[in-house]
Design a protein around this motif. Structure first.
Motif, short mmCIF file in Angstrom:
data_model
loop_
_atom_site.label_atom_id
_atom_site.label_comp_id
_atom_site.label_asym_id
_atom_site.label_seq_id
_atom_site.Cartn_x
_atom_site.Cartn_y
_atom_site.Cartn_z
N UNK A 124 0.76 -1.22 -0.06
CA UNK A 124 -0.11 -0.01 0.00
C UNK A 124 0.97 1.32 -0.15
N UNK A 125 2.05 1.10 0.56
CA UNK A 125 3.15 2.36 0.86
C UNK A 125 3.47 2.61 -0.75
N UNK A 126 3.91 1.51 -1.62
CA UNK A 126 4.42 1.85 -2.68
C UNK A 126 3.27 2.40 -3.59
N UNK A 127 2.10 1.61 -3.64
CA UNK A 127 0.98 1.98 -4.40
C UNK A 127 0.64 3.40 -4.34
N UNK A 128 0.46 3.72 -3.08
CA UNK A 128 0.02 5.38 -2.71
C UNK A 128 1.14 6.29 -3.06
N UNK A 129 2.52 5.90 -2.97
CA UNK A 129 3.60 6.84 -3.35
C UNK A 129 3.44 7.00 -4.87
N UNK A 130 3.33 5.94 -5.57
CA UNK A 130 3.27 6.03 -7.06
C UNK A 130 2.10 7.09 -7.37
N UNK A 131 0.97 6.90 -6.70
CA UNK A 131 -0.13 7.83 -7.10
C UNK A 131 0.08 8.99 -6.84
N UNK A 132 0.67 9.33 -5.29
CA UNK A 132 1.12 10.77 -5.21
C UNK A 132 2.24 11.28 -6.34
N UNK A 133 3.00 10.82 -6.69
CA UNK A 133 4.01 11.02 -7.70
C UNK A 133 3.42 11.16 -8.98
N UNK A 134 2.32 10.23 -9.55
CA UNK A 134 1.69 10.47 -10.62
C UNK A 134 0.74 11.85 -10.49
N UNK A 135 0.27 12.12 -9.16
CA UNK A 135 -0.73 13.28 -9.21
C UNK A 135 0.20 14.48 -9.40
N UNK A 136 1.23 14.44 -8.92
CA UNK A 136 2.11 15.59 -8.58
C UNK A 136 2.52 15.89 -10.12
N UNK A 137 2.90 14.90 -10.79
CA UNK A 137 3.54 14.94 -12.25
C UNK A 137 2.26 15.35 -13.23
N UNK A 138 1.18 14.95 -12.94
CA UNK A 138 -0.08 15.41 -14.00
C UNK A 138 -0.36 16.79 -13.80
N UNK A 139 -0.15 17.46 -12.60
CA UNK A 139 -0.44 18.89 -12.16
C UNK A 139 0.69 19.73 -12.55
N UNK A 140 1.92 19.28 -12.24
CA UNK A 140 3.17 20.36 -12.47
C UNK A 140 3.96 19.79 -13.45
N UNK A 141 3.82 18.65 -14.17
CA UNK A 141 4.65 18.20 -15.33
C UNK A 141 6.04 17.51 -14.80
N UNK A 142 6.82 17.36 -15.85
CA UNK A 142 7.94 16.47 -15.84
C UNK A 142 9.05 17.35 -15.34
N UNK A 143 9.30 18.65 -15.41
CA UNK A 143 10.38 19.61 -15.26
C UNK A 143 11.04 19.47 -13.75
N UNK A 144 9.90 19.77 -12.74
CA UNK A 144 10.44 19.48 -11.35
C UNK A 144 11.01 18.44 -10.98
N UNK A 145 10.63 17.32 -11.65
CA UNK A 145 11.19 15.81 -11.42
C UNK A 145 12.67 15.77 -11.87
#
Length: 433
Positions: free
Chosen positions: A248-269
């Motif tokens: 659940x930690x891995x899945x939720x972390x992936x979702x959080x990263x994906x949500x951040x990626x969707x909102x702010x794009x790839x440049x911050x990463x």
């Protein structure tokens, strides 16, 4: 004259920060006695202590809202403004652009520019989701909303400590928890700096309570993106073989990263990975007096220096290896409460960014001293009062010393308890399907 004023201030802090918690615990134990006449007077004293502590806590909140401060809310507000404007929140150039457009209280921002504006966002990308809402508000409105937000976590932390270890004492237990919380110096510092330590403490307590649940993995993810050092508690799920929580930690972390990626794009990463903002931090940040990590203490004592980071790397590896051996020992002895305490202490020690108000997290350990059924319980009343006094004094003069003090207690007591059948009280909590 300066020395006399400093001495008076120190004595004032000593009276409030040490005598009050010691007196509160003494009253708490007396209220458990069989003397009904004595209880009546003790309850009055106990209530007075509670209201004094509550007044100090509320006064700190009011003072913070009434007096503009540079740190740390201004940094959080700037993070939110940069993110809300759609900029890459890891590029200092964007921070300068947004900072110069802000209407801020008339204070000196020289150190702030050097440590924050010239550096960028210091946390992992998903953490920006915590601060972005601030960017849509004015400075004062954002400060009020943020203060209410963190105070709610403070209240939640008080309730969880009560629910975990003081519930059988009813109102007396709740009052003691509140007093110990209100009067702790790092608690007041957290309010003064508008920091996120109450959130971290709340998540740690919640993770402890539901550690046997798969949802503990989600709590760990939230804790990680609040304070990066909280990742160390993933070890506990490996020890107790809670594989669902890890998944659940891995899945939720992936979702959080994906949500951040969707909102702010790839440049911050990309920037975070290849041009991490920690590289831009000024050297003085790692040795300033407010920094209570082992790294900072060793620098101030001229034992290590930033020009040769490999020395501290070796020290950290040695500490982690010794910790690993100690955790194996604790696991074999089924001293699971000691494992939680050890992980917290080690995290605060080796994390280079541990500041003095991080001492709020130490309440997770100290609160367990007063519960008779807990593994960390200190049965001797007078010894417990003395330990409390020393701990609260150390949080005033040096949180690093308070961390070392608790480490010594944990190690010494675990050796004593390993010779007894102490049970595994940790497994009494967390039955959550």
């Amino acid at each position: 004259m300066i020395f006399i004023n400093y001495l008076r201030e120190l004595m004032h802090l000593f009276r409030l920060g040490v005598i009050i918690p010691m007196a509160a615990i003494f009253c708490f134990y007396l209220l458990a006695s069989n003397n009904k006449n004595l209880k009546k007077y003790v309850l009055i004293v106990f209530s007075v202590i509670f209201f004094i502590s509550f007044f100090i806590f509320c006064s700190t909140i009011i003072f913070r809202l009434s007096n503009a401060q540079v740190w740390d809310f201004t940094a959080f507000y700037l993070y939110g403004k940069v993110a809300a404007s759609g900029h890459n929140f890891y590029l200092p150039a964007n921070f300068h652009t947004v900072f110069n457009s802000l209407t801020l209280p008339p204070l000196s921002y020289r150190g702030f520019i050097e440590e924050s504006v010239n550096v960028g966002f210091l946390y992992p990308p998903p953490t920006i989701l915590l601060f972005t809402p601030l960017g849509f508000l004015s400075y004062q409105t954002a400060l009020i909303c943020w203060t209410i937000f963190i105070i709610l976590f403070a209240i939640g932390s008080i309730y969880l400590i009560y629910d975990l270890w003081f519930k059988k004492y009813k109102l007396n237990g709740l009052m003691l928890v509140a007093i110990l919380f209100f009067i702790l110096e790092p608690v007041r510092s957290t309010i003064f700096f508008s920091q996120t330590n109450f959130i971290a403490l709340f998540l740690l307590l919640l993770m402890y309570k539901y550690a046997h649940s798969k949802y503990a993995g989600i709590i760990l993810m939230l804790a990680l993106f609040t304070k990066p050092y909280m990742i160390i508690f993933g070890i506990i799920f490996i020890i107790i073989k809670n594989w669902k929580a890890i998944i659940y930690f891995i899945i939720s972390a992936v979702i959080a990263v994906a949500a951040t990626f969707a909102i702010f794009g790839k440049d911050p990463f990309i920037t975070y990975i290849f041009d991490n903002p920690s590289k831009h931090l000024p050297d003085w940040v790692f040795s300033e007096s407010i920094n209570e990590s082992l790294h900072a203490v060793l620098i101030r004592q001229h034992i290590i220096n930033l020009n040769n980071p490999s020395v501290y790397t070796f020290i950290s590896i040695a500490i982690l290896l010794l910790t690993g051996l100690y955790l194996i020992y604790l696991t074999r002895k089924k001293l699971y409460d000691y494992i939680w305490a050890t992980l917290l202490i080690v995290a605060l020690l080796i994390y280079p960014g541990t500041l003095d108000y991080y001492g709020v997290l130490l309440l997770f350990i100290v609160s367990q001293f007063y519960n008779k059924t807990n593994q960390l319980s200190i049965k001797n009343i007078y010894f417990n009062i003395i330990i409390t006094g020393i701990f609260y004094y150390l949080t005033i003069v040096s949180v690093f010393s308070a961390i070392i003090f608790l480490l010594l207690i944990v190690i010494f007591k675990s050796i004593l308890d390993s010779k007894r059948n102490t049970g595994n009280s940790f497994f009494n909590y967390g039955r959550f399907s």
